[in-house]
Design an enzyme around this catalytic site. Structure first.
Site, PDB file in Angstrom:
ATOM      1  N   ASP A   1      75.305 -16.178   0.771  1.00 15.63           N
ATOM      2  CA  ASP A   1      74.263 -15.895   1.458  1.00 15.63           C
ATOM      3  C   ASP A   1      74.599 -14.717   2.519  1.00 15.63           C
ATOM      4  O   ASP A   1      75.273 -14.491   3.546  1.00 15.63           O
ATOM      5  CB  ASP A   1      73.802 -16.811   2.877  1.00 15.63           C
TER       6      ASP A   1
ATOM      7  N   ASP B   1      70.074 -10.496  -1.613  1.00 16.84           N
ATOM      8  CA  ASP B   1      70.982 -11.278  -0.888  1.00 16.84           C
ATOM      9  C   ASP B   1      71.668 -12.793  -0.971  1.00 16.84           C
ATOM     10  O   ASP B   1      72.610 -12.572  -0.265  1.00 16.84           O
ATOM     11  CB  ASP B   1      70.794 -10.979   0.561  1.00 16.84           C
ATOM     12  N   GLU B   2      71.479 -13.314  -1.620  1.00 16.02           N
ATOM     13  CA  GLU B   2      71.467 -14.873  -1.983  1.00 16.02           C
ATOM     14  C   GLU B   2      72.199 -15.346  -3.256  1.00 16.02           C
ATOM     15  O   GLU B   2      71.332 -14.935  -4.231  1.00 16.02           O
ATOM     16  CB  GLU B   2      71.215 -15.777  -0.973  1.00 16.02           C
TER      17      GLU B   2
END
Length: 361
Positions: A14, A108-109
């Site tokens: 993350d 983003d993860e």
């Protein structure tokens, strides 16, 4: 613990305050300052906040007006999604050097299954450290990671040592970890469910574990069995590089509240046209049209209609949304409208499609 579950080695990576961190990386004048990506006007919404801003209580989904009230020195920056996608591709390229089993959740993860990895490294903890180090050196951003035997625990663990940290929950630590975990930290347990659990005397994983499955299903419906299993470390969901889309959606947040249904219809025509373009791009059609309405008081309402045939045409999407709009009277002025289509004809295909958001500034 399920024997098959304990054999897996899952990493959840993350990125730390991704959008805000990209802006601070690209603009040195923003480094060390409280910034928010999004709109700071009367209709603005925070998409992401830097850690400097979070100290003041600024969070994503907070209104721009409230964010400024919390932090008068807050600097608003317009989002640059093309730039975020560019950075995300570089990060994903690093992931793929370790395993092909990469399941992105957003820009983003992502989940990585490194049980059998390309580096031949038996330690998922060391792989996570190496990946985070490479992201920092090659991209310039920090990332946090959670490592464990399944996706659920890895996801929870990645939040433990943020920012720029990681946490490993080994197979023999899983039960103790989950029992000590505050119920609000359980992934998938939102604010409303947390409050309901508090009312039922459930404050930790240990409290949840004491409740029989019949009790949980009575109070939480189908989610009851999910809660029963995850607190015991049972979560069989695999890391899937490509996920079959269950719905395709487009929604707009407006600069000013809409009070006239005529204006709402104009917006719905535009939204239907954008949704048609997305559906045609992926060659998808669906039967169930859902209208999403967010009011000025931030309350949310959805109205759905299932047709006897598959559709993807903008006029049919608009007609269905129009019918749903007039289904019942509006209770407040409207700040967001969205149309989604599910019950899709893509059961035999794997198409990574997500909701398309559009904000007006």
């Amino acid at each position: 613990m399920d024997p098959q579950t304990t054999q897996r080695k899952i990493i959840h990576v993350d990125m730390d305050a991704f959008y805000a961190s990209v802006e601070q990386m690209d603009n040195p004048e923003l480094r060390g300052k409280p910034i928010a990506v999004g709109g700071g006007g009367t209709r603005g919404v925070v998409s992401a906040a830097s850690y400097e801003a979070r100290k003041f209580g600024v969070r994503s989904a907070l209104s721009g007006v409230l964010a400024r009230k919390y932090c008068p020195e807050l600097i608003f920056v317009r989002p640059r999604f093309d730039r975020y996608k560019e950075i995300s591709k570089k990060i994903r390229k690093i992931f793929l050097e370790y395993t092909d089993l990469v399941e992105p959740l957003s820009l983003d993860e992502a989940y990585l299954d490194v049980t059998y990895n390309k580096k031949g490294n038996p330690s998922a903890t060391l792989i996570a450290q190496e990946i985070r180090k490479r992201i920092f050196e090659e991209v310039g951003l920090t990332a946090s990671a959670g490592i464990s035997v399944n996706k659920f625990i890895a996801k929870v663990a990645s939040d433990y040592n943020k920012p720029n940290g990681q946490k490993t929950v080994n197979p023999d630590e899983v039960i103790a970890f989950l029992e000590e975990l505050p119920i609000k930290k359980f992934y998938g347990v939102g604010k409303v469910t947390t409050e309901k659990m508090y009312q039922l005397g459930i404050f930790t994983g240990a409290d949840l574990k004491l409740k029989p499955i019949e009790f949980l299903e009575k109070h939480f419906g189908k989610s009851g069995s999910y809660y029963y299993n995850i607190v015991r470390g049972i979560h069989h969901s695999e890391v899937r590089p490509e996920r079959t889309a269950k719905s395709v959606a487009t929604e707009h947040t407006f600069r000013e509240n809409l009070t006239s249904e005529i204006f709402m219809l104009e917006k719905l025509e535009t939204i239907a046209a954008e949704l048609e373009n997305r559906l045609k791009r992926y060659n998808i059609a669906g039967k169930t049209v859902t209208l999403k309405i967010k009011y000025s008081d931030f309350s949310l309402q959805t109205r759905s209609k299932t047709l006897p045939y598959f559709i993807s045409d903008r006029s049919l999407l608009f007609d269905a949304a129009k019918e749903l709009l007039f289904q019942e009277k509006m209770k407040e002025s409207v700040r967001l409208l969205g149309i989604s289509l599910n019950n899709l004809n893509n059961e035999d295909r794997k198409t990574p499609v997500a909701v398309q958001l559009k904000f007006e500034f």
